[in-house]
Enzyme design. Structure first.
Site, PDB file in Angstrom:
ATOM      1  N   ASP A  70      31.523  45.276  50.671  1.00  0.00           N
ATOM      2  CA  ASP A  70      31.304  44.267  49.591  1.00  0.00           C
ATOM      3  C   ASP A  70      30.538  45.001  48.567  1.00  0.00           C
ATOM      4  O   ASP A  70      29.621  45.258  48.411  1.00  0.00           O
ATOM      5  CB  ASP A  70      30.152  43.322  50.488  1.00  0.00           C
ATOM      6  CG  ASP A  70      29.713  42.175  49.434  1.00  0.00           C
ATOM      7  OD1 ASP A  70      29.974  41.939  48.420  1.00  0.00           O
ATOM      8  OD2 ASP A  70      28.804  41.568  49.906  1.00  0.00           O
ATOM      9  N   SER A 149      40.410  44.779  31.378  1.00  0.00           N
ATOM     10  CA  SER A 149      41.222  43.620  30.931  1.00  0.00           C
ATOM     11  C   SER A 149      41.133  43.808  29.500  1.00  0.00           C
ATOM     12  O   SER A 149      40.599  44.393  28.669  1.00  0.00           O
ATOM     13  CB  SER A 149      40.262  42.321  30.995  1.00  0.00           C
ATOM     14  OG  SER A 149      40.876  41.226  30.397  1.00  0.00           O
ATOM     15  N   TYR A 162      33.386  35.718  31.570  1.00  0.00           N
ATOM     16  CA  TYR A 162      34.347  36.664  31.989  1.00  0.00           C
ATOM     17  C   TYR A 162      34.534  37.924  30.870  1.00  0.00           C
ATOM     18  O   TYR A 162      34.611  38.750  31.282  1.00  0.00           O
ATOM     19  CB  TYR A 162      35.862  35.989  32.299  1.00  0.00           C
ATOM     20  CG  TYR A 162      36.840  37.002  32.704  1.00  0.00           C
ATOM     21  CD1 TYR A 162      36.846  37.478  33.781  1.00  0.00           C
ATOM     22  CD2 TYR A 162      37.890  37.602  31.887  1.00  0.00           C
ATOM     23  CE1 TYR A 162      37.926  38.418  34.229  1.00  0.00           C
ATOM     24  CE2 TYR A 162      38.879  38.272  32.332  1.00  0.00           C
ATOM     25  CZ  TYR A 162      38.853  38.821  33.453  1.00  0.00           C
ATOM     26  OH  TYR A 162      39.749  39.506  33.855  1.00  0.00           O
ATOM     27  N   LYS A 166      33.582  41.795  31.191  1.00  0.00           N
ATOM     28  CA  LYS A 166      34.954  42.678  31.281  1.00  0.00           C
ATOM     29  C   LYS A 166      34.400  43.818  30.084  1.00  0.00           C
ATOM     30  O   LYS A 166      34.521  44.792  30.266  1.00  0.00           O
ATOM     31  CB  LYS A 166      36.203  42.054  31.168  1.00  0.00           C
ATOM     32  CG  LYS A 166      36.793  41.781  32.177  1.00  0.00           C
ATOM     33  CD  LYS A 166      36.802  42.783  33.290  1.00  0.00           C
ATOM     34  CE  LYS A 166      37.659  42.236  34.669  1.00  0.00           C
ATOM     35  NZ  LYS A 166      37.915  43.372  35.475  1.00  0.00           N
TER      36      LYS A 166
END
Length: 305
Positions: A70, A149, A162, A166
């Site tokens: 995790d 990304s 997001y 990133k």
């Protein structure tokens, strides 16, 4: 293609239950590496994924182990690396891949939501690295790979949290890469474009929680729902969408290059945004400034003058 010329590398891939993580894990295992596919709750919510990976490994004769991991828990990260090191005695490659997507009008996300995506997409890299780097330093080498990304270079509306996560992960990865290089540790950021198929990113994307703010934007939020279709159209105009296997192949190919001679960044982008051109300028300016600071020895060989 089997890696028969060298001993198999010991590889950990996080978030390997589906999508890009699974593609990277299986591609490297098929190349002859010993791969640990990290995912959380393998006896519960991810049990079926763990069973499927184990079945694939048995069917193809791969050395592919499912590992409870995790990335939101430092204790879990350390326990996972302890188990891997106990079984293998070393760790050669860590692929930081686990992540999540949020999509919607940025103002309507609560600070707690933004903290959650940054925790998952950036701080998790630090947790995993903190568990793996002591062993890599003792060994005198290793490789850190990050699945970043293209949005960290070219931002898009409706992906604010997001993109922020990133970009934060990207910065952490670049700076840590400079700091671990004297210990013989390579660092590579792999920047995929958007994949609307083959991952669960868009299907499982979390939306903004503050409906009161969202309503103030009128019809604009509905445009976010059209992002996958627009990306599919761009893919088609650029020659067709890529399968997530393309990221696995890209990782396999960059790892096949000589240690210390690998590029600091690679892009896998069906949308052809032109991120590579930005990377060239960014790296040139980075190298020039670090040279002026007397820190050029911390740069990867590909960026030194």
């Amino acid at each position: 293609m089997s890696n028969t010329m060298n001993p198999p590398r010991i590889v950990l891939v996080t978030g390997a239950g589906s999508g890009i993580g699974r593609a990277v894990a299986t591609t490297l295992a098929q190349a002859g590496d010993t791969v640990y596919a990290g995912m959380r709750d393998i006896d519960g919510r991810n049990r079926q994924r763990a069973v499927q990976l184990a079945a694939l490994a048995a069917e193809e004769g791969l050395v592919l182990h499912v590992l409870e991991l995790d990335v939101l828990s430092e204790t879990s990260c350390r326990s996972a690396l302890d188990q891997l090191l106990l079984e293998q005695g070393r760790i050669d490659v860590v692929v930081n891949n686990a992540g999540m997507l949020m999509s919607g009008v940025t103002e309507a996300f609560t600070p707690g939501q933004v903290a959650q995506v940054i925790d998952t997409n950036a701080l998790s890299w630090l947790r995993v690295n903190r568990a793996a780097l002591p062993a890599m330093r003792r060994q005198g080498g290793g490789t850190l790979v990050y699945i970043g990304s293209t949005t960290s270079r070219i931002h898009e509306p409706f992906l604010g949290p997001y993109v922020a996560s990133k970009a934060a992960g990207d910065a952490l990865a670049e700076v840590m890469g400079l700091e671990v290089r004297p210990f013989g540790i390579d660092s590579i950021i792999v920047a995929p474009g958007a994949f609307t198929q083959g991952t669960e990113h868009f299907n499982h994307a979390q939306g903004p929680a503050d409906g009161a703010v969202l309503r103030q934007y009128g019809a604009l939020p509905r445009r976010a729902a059209g992002l996958p279709a627009r990306l599919d159209a761009i893919d088609a105009a650029c020659g067709g969408a890529l399968d997530v296997a393309a990221v696995g192949i890209a990782v396999r190919e960059v790892l096949a290059l000589a240690h210390g001679r690998r590029p600091a960044r690679i892009t896998v982008d069906a949308q052809q945004k032109g991120v590579e051109e930005l990377d060239v300028l960014h790296q040139a300016k980075q190298a020039a400034f670090l040279t002026r600071m007397g820190l050029e020895d911390l740069l990867p060989a590909s960026m030194r003058r």
